[in-house]
Motif scaffolding. Structure first.
Motif, short mmCIF file in Angstrom:
data_model
loop_
_atom_site.label_atom_id
_atom_site.label_comp_id
_atom_site.label_asym_id
_atom_site.label_seq_id
_atom_site.Cartn_x
_atom_site.Cartn_y
_atom_site.Cartn_z
N GLU A 191 -28.63 87.32 -40.23
CA GLU A 191 -29.26 86.54 -41.30
C GLU A 191 -28.49 86.66 -42.61
OE1 GLU A 191 -32.18 83.77 -42.50
OE2 GLU A 191 -31.42 84.46 -40.57
N ARG A 215 -25.30 84.61 -42.19
CA ARG A 215 -25.59 83.17 -42.23
C ARG A 215 -25.84 82.71 -43.67
NH1 ARG A 215 -30.05 80.59 -38.35
NH2 ARG A 215 -31.37 82.22 -39.27
N ASP A 230 -29.96 77.00 -36.01
CA ASP A 230 -30.99 77.10 -34.99
C ASP A 230 -31.13 78.50 -34.40
OD1 ASP A 230 -31.33 74.43 -35.41
OD2 ASP A 230 -30.42 73.78 -33.51
N VAL A 231 -30.30 79.42 -34.81
CA VAL A 231 -30.37 80.79 -34.27
C VAL A 231 -31.52 81.53 -34.95
CG1 VAL A 231 -29.13 82.94 -33.88
CG2 VAL A 231 -27.88 80.77 -33.92
N PRO A 232 -32.49 82.05 -34.19
CA PRO A 232 -33.57 82.82 -34.81
C PRO A 232 -33.02 84.02 -35.58
CG PRO A 232 -34.12 82.26 -32.54
CD PRO A 232 -32.67 81.89 -32.73
N ALA A 233 -33.65 84.33 -36.69
CA ALA A 233 -33.12 85.35 -37.61
C ALA A 233 -32.92 86.70 -36.95
CB ALA A 233 -34.04 85.49 -38.82
N ASP A 234 -33.78 87.05 -36.00
CA ASP A 234 -33.73 88.40 -35.42
C ASP A 234 -33.29 88.39 -33.96
OD1 ASP A 234 -35.93 87.11 -34.43
OD2 ASP A 234 -37.32 88.78 -34.71
N ALA A 235 -32.58 87.32 -33.55
CA ALA A 235 -32.29 87.18 -32.12
C ALA A 235 -30.82 87.35 -31.77
CB ALA A 235 -32.77 85.82 -31.63
#
Length: 234
Positions: free
Chosen positions: A179, A182, A212-217
């Motif tokens: 995050e 990004r 589109d990448v989840p913050a914690d994934a």
């Protein structure tokens, strides 16, 4: 006669990306060593499992996943001593390294402990950097482009300075830093030229738009490639 230590680059995850030379040495060596989670499996061993044709003596090097260097150094000391015993007895030892042994590879820490005492041969492998570029269909650099490889754990001000001064960049080891990285890419106006991939060449490979990448994934095995022209051939 002592044995020889072979540092084998086994590629980024697809078992078919091992080189013929590494495959031959892997199958011939009576002793196999590989990094493994402190309390879990070894990705490196899983990669080469389809190529194991005979039983071997196996040494799992269980690396603690901590920021501090000392615990891992103790593990490498012990592994080097155990490997040295086999080499002393004339047995060759193949050490597995995901990607390439000398590109952020864990094998270098054994090399530094053993190379002065025993014969060592290092076999290069397909690196995660080139595997990610190929999977993304995104050439890394062209002509006189400067390519910069950046570990995501670096402080934001250093990452920003390096990104400003380069034509093309690969940000590795994204994981829990995703995050922050990004946001930094967005602040520099590079989002449209950034490409995200995780677990390149593995069955679980995933390519997503950065937004589109989840913050914690984002896993540890993820990478962001950036080229300021969008594509190197432009």
């Amino acid at each position: 006669m002592t044995g020889t230590l072979y540092g084998l680059g086994i590629g980024p995850g697809d078992p078919d990306l091992i080189t013929l030379k590494a495959l031959k040495l892997l199958q011939a060596a009576p002793v196999l060593a590989y990094p493994a989670l402190e309390d879990g499996d070894s990705l490196a061993r899983a990669i080469i499992a389809p190529h194991l044709t005979t039983p071997k003596i196996e040494i799992a090097i269980r690396i603690p996943m901590t920021v501090e260097r000392a615990p891992a150094q103790t593990v490498y000391d012990a592994a080097a001593e155990e490997i040295g015993k086999h080499l002393d007895q004339g047995q060759d030892v193949a050490v597995l390294c995901e990607g390439d042994p000398f590109f952020y590879g864990s094998f270098m820490y054994l090399f530094g402990r053993i190379a002065e005492h025993f014969p060592v041969e290092v076999v290069p492998g397909v690196s995660s950097l080139t595997a990610c570029a190929t999977a993304l269909q995104s050439p890394l650099s062209a002509r006189n482009d400067i390519l910069t490889v950046l570990p995501a754990p670096l402080p934001s001000d250093i990452l920003a300075a390096r990104l400003r001064d380069t034509d093309s960049a690969a940000i590795m080891k994204v994981g829990r830093h995703f995050e922050r990285v990004r946001d930094l890419i967005s602040e520099l106006g590079l989002t449209d030229n950034a490409r995200y991939i995780e677990r390149a060449t593995m069955a679980a490979q995933k390519i997503l738009p950065l937004a589109d990448v989840p913050a914690d994934a984002a896993p540890y095995f993820s990478m962001i490639l950036i080229h300021k022209r969008g594509q190197a051939w432009k």
